[in-house]
Scaffold this motif. Structure first.
Motif, PDB file in Angstrom:
ATOM      1  N   VAL A  64      85.125  -6.944  73.190  1.00  0.00           N
ATOM      2  CA  VAL A  64      84.820  -5.518  73.051  1.00  0.00           C
ATOM      3  C   VAL A  64      84.546  -4.897  74.430  1.00  0.00           C
ATOM      4  O   VAL A  64      84.251  -5.608  75.391  1.00  0.00           O
ATOM      5  CB  VAL A  64      83.596  -5.289  72.129  1.00  0.00           C
ATOM      6  CG1 VAL A  64      83.884  -5.786  70.715  1.00  0.00           C
ATOM      7  CG2 VAL A  64      82.332  -5.937  72.692  1.00  0.00           C
ATOM      8  N   ARG A  68      79.240   2.660  77.509  1.00  0.00           N
ATOM      9  CA  ARG A  68      78.562   3.663  76.683  1.00  0.00           C
ATOM     10  C   ARG A  68      79.151   5.047  76.961  1.00  0.00           C
ATOM     11  O   ARG A  68      79.390   5.411  78.113  1.00  0.00           O
ATOM     12  CB  ARG A  68      77.065   3.651  77.038  1.00  0.00           C
ATOM     13  CG  ARG A  68      76.195   4.617  76.239  1.00  0.00           C
ATOM     14  CD  ARG A  68      74.729   4.506  76.666  1.00  0.00           C
ATOM     15  NE  ARG A  68      74.167   3.208  76.367  1.00  0.00           N
ATOM     16  CZ  ARG A  68      73.498   2.912  75.249  1.00  0.00           C
ATOM     17  NH1 ARG A  68      73.287   3.828  74.345  1.00  0.00           N
ATOM     18  NH2 ARG A  68      73.040   1.706  75.051  1.00  0.00           N
ATOM     19  N   VAL A 174      78.083   0.397  68.507  1.00  0.00           N
ATOM     20  CA  VAL A 174      76.761  -0.201  68.238  1.00  0.00           C
ATOM     21  C   VAL A 174      76.357  -1.207  69.330  1.00  0.00           C
ATOM     22  O   VAL A 174      75.211  -1.633  69.364  1.00  0.00           O
ATOM     23  CB  VAL A 174      76.685  -0.888  66.853  1.00  0.00           C
ATOM     24  CG1 VAL A 174      76.849   0.133  65.743  1.00  0.00           C
ATOM     25  CG2 VAL A 174      77.695  -2.008  66.715  1.00  0.00           C
ATOM     26  N   TYR A 175      77.308  -1.557  70.191  1.00  0.00           N
ATOM     27  CA  TYR A 175      76.983  -2.493  71.269  1.00  0.00           C
ATOM     28  C   TYR A 175      77.061  -1.815  72.638  1.00  0.00           C
ATOM     29  O   TYR A 175      77.161  -2.475  73.667  1.00  0.00           O
ATOM     30  CB  TYR A 175      77.924  -3.720  71.237  1.00  0.00           C
ATOM     31  CG  TYR A 175      79.368  -3.346  70.988  1.00  0.00           C
ATOM     32  CD1 TYR A 175      80.136  -2.769  72.002  1.00  0.00           C
ATOM     33  CD2 TYR A 175      79.948  -3.545  69.750  1.00  0.00           C
ATOM     34  CE1 TYR A 175      81.441  -2.396  71.772  1.00  0.00           C
ATOM     35  CE2 TYR A 175      81.275  -3.165  69.505  1.00  0.00           C
ATOM     36  CZ  TYR A 175      82.008  -2.602  70.516  1.00  0.00           C
ATOM     37  OH  TYR A 175      83.308  -2.227  70.299  1.00  0.00           O
ATOM     38  N   ALA A 176      76.998  -0.490  72.645  1.00  0.00           N
ATOM     39  CA  ALA A 176      77.121   0.244  73.913  1.00  0.00           C
ATOM     40  C   ALA A 176      76.052  -0.209  74.896  1.00  0.00           C
ATOM     41  O   ALA A 176      74.888  -0.341  74.531  1.00  0.00           O
ATOM     42  CB  ALA A 176      77.009   1.733  73.661  1.00  0.00           C
ATOM     43  N   ASN A 177      76.452  -0.413  76.151  1.00  0.00           N
ATOM     44  CA  ASN A 177      75.489  -0.811  77.179  1.00  0.00           C
ATOM     45  C   ASN A 177      75.544   0.190  78.322  1.00  0.00           C
ATOM     46  O   ASN A 177      75.093   1.316  78.166  1.00  0.00           O
ATOM     47  CB  ASN A 177      75.751  -2.262  77.589  1.00  0.00           C
ATOM     48  CG  ASN A 177      74.557  -2.893  78.278  1.00  0.00           C
ATOM     49  OD1 ASN A 177      73.516  -3.076  77.651  1.00  0.00           O
ATOM     50  ND2 ASN A 177      74.664  -3.186  79.562  1.00  0.00           N
ATOM     51  N   GLU A 178      76.104  -0.158  79.462  1.00  0.00           N
ATOM     52  CA  GLU A 178      76.097   0.763  80.598  1.00  0.00           C
ATOM     53  C   GLU A 178      76.868   2.055  80.292  1.00  0.00           C
ATOM     54  O   GLU A 178      77.960   2.005  79.735  1.00  0.00           O
ATOM     55  CB  GLU A 178      76.742   0.130  81.833  1.00  0.00           C
ATOM     56  CG  GLU A 178      76.050  -1.094  82.350  1.00  0.00           C
ATOM     57  CD  GLU A 178      76.782  -2.334  81.949  1.00  0.00           C
ATOM     58  OE1 GLU A 178      77.118  -2.470  80.740  1.00  0.00           O
ATOM     59  OE2 GLU A 178      77.021  -3.188  82.824  1.00  0.00           O
ATOM     60  N   PRO A 179      76.306   3.204  80.710  1.00  0.00           N
ATOM     61  CA  PRO A 179      76.972   4.475  80.445  1.00  0.00           C
ATOM     62  C   PRO A 179      78.107   4.733  81.436  1.00  0.00           C
ATOM     63  O   PRO A 179      78.060   4.266  82.575  1.00  0.00           O
ATOM     64  CB  PRO A 179      75.847   5.489  80.662  1.00  0.00           C
ATOM     65  CG  PRO A 179      74.966   4.858  81.693  1.00  0.00           C
ATOM     66  CD  PRO A 179      75.028   3.372  81.435  1.00  0.00           C
ATOM     67  N   TRP A 193      76.943  -4.192  63.497  1.00  0.00           N
ATOM     68  CA  TRP A 193      76.360  -5.503  63.818  1.00  0.00           C
ATOM     69  C   TRP A 193      76.340  -6.409  62.606  1.00  0.00           C
ATOM     70  O   TRP A 193      76.443  -7.630  62.722  1.00  0.00           O
ATOM     71  CB  TRP A 193      74.968  -5.362  64.442  1.00  0.00           C
ATOM     72  CG  TRP A 193      75.082  -5.164  65.922  1.00  0.00           C
ATOM     73  CD1 TRP A 193      74.776  -4.047  66.643  1.00  0.00           C
ATOM     74  CD2 TRP A 193      75.576  -6.131  66.875  1.00  0.00           C
ATOM     75  NE1 TRP A 193      75.062  -4.254  67.976  1.00  0.00           N
ATOM     76  CE2 TRP A 193      75.544  -5.504  68.142  1.00  0.00           C
ATOM     77  CE3 TRP A 193      76.060  -7.443  66.772  1.00  0.00           C
ATOM     78  CZ2 TRP A 193      75.956  -6.167  69.308  1.00  0.00           C
ATOM     79  CZ3 TRP A 193      76.474  -8.090  67.933  1.00  0.00           C
ATOM     80  CH2 TRP A 193      76.425  -7.460  69.173  1.00  0.00           C
ATOM     81  N   ASP A 208      82.420  -9.568  75.909  1.00  0.00           N
ATOM     82  CA  ASP A 208      82.514  -8.155  76.260  1.00  0.00           C
ATOM     83  C   ASP A 208      82.951  -7.967  77.696  1.00  0.00           C
ATOM     84  O   ASP A 208      82.626  -8.746  78.588  1.00  0.00           O
ATOM     85  CB  ASP A 208      81.170  -7.460  76.037  1.00  0.00           C
ATOM     86  CG  ASP A 208      80.036  -8.125  76.788  1.00  0.00           C
ATOM     87  OD1 ASP A 208      79.491  -9.124  76.266  1.00  0.00           O
ATOM     88  OD2 ASP A 208      79.703  -7.682  77.898  1.00  0.00           O
TER      89      ASP A 208
ATOM     90  N   LEU B  83      70.178   1.882  82.074  1.00  0.00           N
ATOM     91  CA  LEU B  83      71.304   0.942  82.105  1.00  0.00           C
ATOM     92  C   LEU B  83      72.241   1.231  83.269  1.00  0.00           C
ATOM     93  O   LEU B  83      72.892   0.322  83.793  1.00  0.00           O
ATOM     94  CB  LEU B  83      72.052   0.997  80.771  1.00  0.00           C
ATOM     95  CG  LEU B  83      71.249   0.428  79.595  1.00  0.00           C
ATOM     96  CD1 LEU B  83      71.906   0.785  78.268  1.00  0.00           C
ATOM     97  CD2 LEU B  83      71.096  -1.079  79.720  1.00  0.00           C
ATOM     98  N   ASP B  84      72.317   2.509  83.683  1.00  0.00           N
ATOM     99  CA  ASP B  84      73.135   2.862  84.842  1.00  0.00           C
ATOM    100  C   ASP B  84      72.557   2.177  86.088  1.00  0.00           C
ATOM    101  O   ASP B  84      73.284   1.703  86.950  1.00  0.00           O
ATOM    102  CB  ASP B  84      73.134   4.391  85.014  1.00  0.00           C
ATOM    103  CG  ASP B  84      74.222   4.871  85.962  1.00  0.00           C
ATOM    104  OD1 ASP B  84      75.345   4.349  85.894  1.00  0.00           O
ATOM    105  OD2 ASP B  84      73.940   5.781  86.777  1.00  0.00           O
ATOM    106  N   GLY B 135      71.942  -3.465  71.059  1.00  0.00           N
ATOM    107  CA  GLY B 135      73.346  -3.846  71.081  1.00  0.00           C
ATOM    108  C   GLY B 135      73.666  -4.705  72.297  1.00  0.00           C
ATOM    109  O   GLY B 135      74.311  -5.750  72.189  1.00  0.00           O
ATOM    110  N   GLY B 136      73.180  -4.282  73.445  1.00  0.00           N
ATOM    111  CA  GLY B 136      73.386  -5.063  74.665  1.00  0.00           C
ATOM    112  C   GLY B 136      72.692  -6.416  74.573  1.00  0.00           C
ATOM    113  O   GLY B 136      73.227  -7.443  75.015  1.00  0.00           O
ATOM    114  N   LEU B 139      74.796  -8.640  72.397  1.00  0.00           N
ATOM    115  CA  LEU B 139      75.985  -9.118  73.116  1.00  0.00           C
ATOM    116  C   LEU B 139      75.613 -10.308  73.991  1.00  0.00           C
ATOM    117  O   LEU B 139      76.345 -11.291  74.064  1.00  0.00           O
ATOM    118  CB  LEU B 139      76.576  -8.011  73.992  1.00  0.00           C
ATOM    119  CG  LEU B 139      77.431  -6.938  73.324  1.00  0.00           C
ATOM    120  CD1 LEU B 139      77.902  -5.934  74.378  1.00  0.00           C
ATOM    121  CD2 LEU B 139      78.628  -7.545  72.608  1.00  0.00           C
TER     122      LEU B 139
END
Lengths: 342, 246
Positions: A64, A68, A174-179, A193, A208, B83-84, B135-136, B139
């Motif tokens: 994936v 984000r 639903v697994y969004a991390n860094e924007p 999830w 990912d 997160l940035d 979510g992170g 993962l």
């Protein structure tokens, strides 16, 4: 990637454009439909995304895109007082490349002046010029405090088939991390999830990568029809490269994952850890060195998304699949149904 | 605490809400001493900046974000800028709490808008923040979420109205989420720090004897035990800080 609402298939009825996310249409996120295209059997089957596990095997790897979505459309005031909308497309450290459009639909492009000052979310920026290769994209000084400003006052980019604003969280996976994505990496938007953890228990692993998406439309039919290509920032981390190289079958969730993994793929068929800007263009005849299958949305044949599908599917099967999707009333675009190509 | 025990959180990123005062401030300092990188948030910028400077002096990589827990946009911005900057969050401490109007009114007398405010800060915000960050964690199959609760959640003191209701809800949220996280490497706890010598406690119970109250710095040490421990506390239990780690 999201397609622009241009030159629709003559046979694509307007009501097949998903105008709300599934979870706001009385379904669950993973309640969308799933068309399964089997290239070996040349077969097309109809199912639900929640049944994804029945089409996969233990040992398969889902990859994936953890980027984000940011509220990438932000109002800007020109020195003459005119309000325009900037859409962030490419974010370099010192310089951002943005589309400048009218704030009201149909969001036609607005020409800026080189050197002019824009007031954006309480700070100022200066227009440096146009991009030589894509003149609709304006080069501006990166905003001070970076995307913090966008997050304070921006809105998700929304196309004409979504009539009302939809909260940002519905544009996020639903697994969004860094924007950093201007538009939702939408194939994964429907994953839950509950489904992913079920798949993990079934022996289907999850890995990912990161790819910050740019704009899918430059709000100009002629330009969009030529499938403009710009760089996108991506990262394939070491553990993802190892996982990809270890398993028999790699299923990319979305075309952004294909772009990242194939950029990181060597001629030996192995992925390596890598990060940087990708300009990879995939189309008919492009070799797929590491990706074996694809979960993706339905986007119009005019969109560049379709080019990439031609790397997976020969024209007759692709044609058949899209005709069947319309006949079976699959929903299109970023809030629509999905298609699994094996 | 000896040097051998120090920097048990080196390389970890923690997000602590309500970090400008009381337990949140003590947690920020304790986490910084253990080597964690920190994202801190609070509603009032000057007090937050003071804490951020203090932890920076301890050598911590710190990001201070002024945010109102009642604002969905502020919560989304807090998550995104964190997160940035740090690329991940390993530990989330949902510490920010709203006591409600003081002196504490009976529920029969409670201003309805204040009730909504308390529920938003103490329940909805932890839900939204956790959802945006878990979510992170899933993962990576690794992460810890701590929700700060209170014995008001289970006792039913007169006058603790919306606060008690919100903490009971937060414990329900924690129990459900723990069940849904079964089999993953992500842990969640509801931790009751006990009665502490803080501004909030003074507002709620002005006549309490400070000598009988726990010091936030001592309680913070129990939190460190919890996040640094390789032995996860049993599922479905509320954890009392007084019971360990002091």
């Amino acid at each position: 990637m999201v397609a622009s609402p241009i030159r629709p298939l003559p046979s694509l009825p307007a009501e097949l454009r998903a105008n709300l996310p599934a979870e706001l249409r009385g379904l669950r996120r993973d309640g969308v439909r799933l068309m399964v295209i089997d290239r070996t059997a040349q077969s097309i089957r109809h199912a639900r995304l929640a049944e994804l596990g029945s089409f996969l095997r233990a040992g398969d790897l889902l990859v994936v895109n953890r980027s984000r979505t940011i509220p990438a459309a932000v109002a800007a005031r020109r020195s003459n007082g005119e309000i325009v909308q900037l859409r962030l497309c490419v974010r370099h450290a010192e310089e951002w490349h943005v589309l400048c459009v009218n704030p009201d639909p149909p969001h036609a492009n607005v020409a800026l002046r080189v050197g002019e000052r824009l007031s954006v979310a309480g700070t100022d920026t200066v227009v440096r010029g146009r991009r030589a290769d894509l003149p609709l994209l304006w080069r501006i000084d990166a905003l001070s405090e970076g995307i913090e400003r966008m997050l304070r006052s921006g809105e998700p980019i929304r196309y004409s088939y979504v009539p009302e604003p939809v909260p940002l969280s519905h544009y996020e996976t639903v697994y969004a991390n860094e924007p950093g994505s201007a538009e939702t990496p939408s194939a994964g938007r429907s994953l839950s999830w509950e489904l992913l953890l079920d798949l993990r228990r079934q022996g289907i692993d999850l890995s990912d990568i990161l790819l910050h998406t740019g704009l899918s439309s430059l709000q100009d039919d002629a330009v969009d029809a030529e499938h403009p290509l710009f760089e996108e920032w991506f990262a394939v981390p070491p553990n993802a490269a190892q996982a990809v190289n270890r398993v028999p079958r790699v299923i990319a969730v979305g075309t952004t994952v294909v772009r990242a993994l194939e950029t990181a793929a060597g001629h030996d068929g192995h992925a390596r850890a890598m990060e940087g800007w990708t300009r990879l263009r995939l189309g008919p005849g492009s070799p797929l060195r590491v990706v074996d299958g694809l979960l993706t949305g339905f986007h119009e044949p005019q969109a560049s998304h379709f080019d990439l599908l031609r790397a997976f599917l020969a024209e007759p099967l692709l044609d058949r699949a899209y005709r069947e999707a319309i006949a079976e009333r699959y929903l299109w675009h970023e809030f629509g149904d999905l298609c699994l190509i094996l | 605490m000896g040097d051998l025990e120090a920097t048990r959180l080196a390389g970890k990123v923690a997000l602590i809400t309500g970090a400008s005062h009381g337990l949140g401030r003590a947690l920020a300092i304790a986490f910084a001493r253990e080597g964690a990188a920190l994202a801190l948030c609070a509603r009032r910028a000057p007090a937050l900046d003071e804490v951020a400077s203090a932890v920076a002096r301890l050598g911590a990589d710190v990001l201070a974000v002024q945010a109102d827990m009642r604002s969905a946009r502020d919560l989304a911005r807090l998550v995104a800028v964190t997160l940035d900057r740090f690329h991940r969050v390993d530990i989330l401490v949902n510490n920010a709490s709203e006591l409600g109007p003081t002196p504490l009114p009976y529920l029969a007398d409670y201003p309805p808008a204040a009730f909504d405010d308390v529920l938003q800060v103490n329940v909805t915000a932890p839900f939204r923040l956790t959802q945006a960050l878990i979510g992170g964690m899933l993962l990576r199959n690794h992460g810890v979420v701590i929700n700060v609760t209170s014995d008001a959640a289970i006792t039913g003191y007169p006058g603790w109205g919306a606060y008690a209701v919100s903490k009971a809800a937060l414990e329900g949220l924690t129990r459900t989420w723990i069940a849904e996280l079964a089999g993953t490497g992500v842990r969640m706890y509801a931790v009751d720090p006990g009665d502490m010598d803080t501004d909030m406690h003074r507002a709620a119970m002005p006549d309490a004897d400070p000598c009988e109250l726990a010091r936030p710095d001592d309680v913070a040490r129990a939190f460190i035990q919890l996040v640094a421990s390789p032995e996860p506390a049993p599922v479905g239990q509320r954890v009392e800080a007084a019971a360990f780690g002091r």
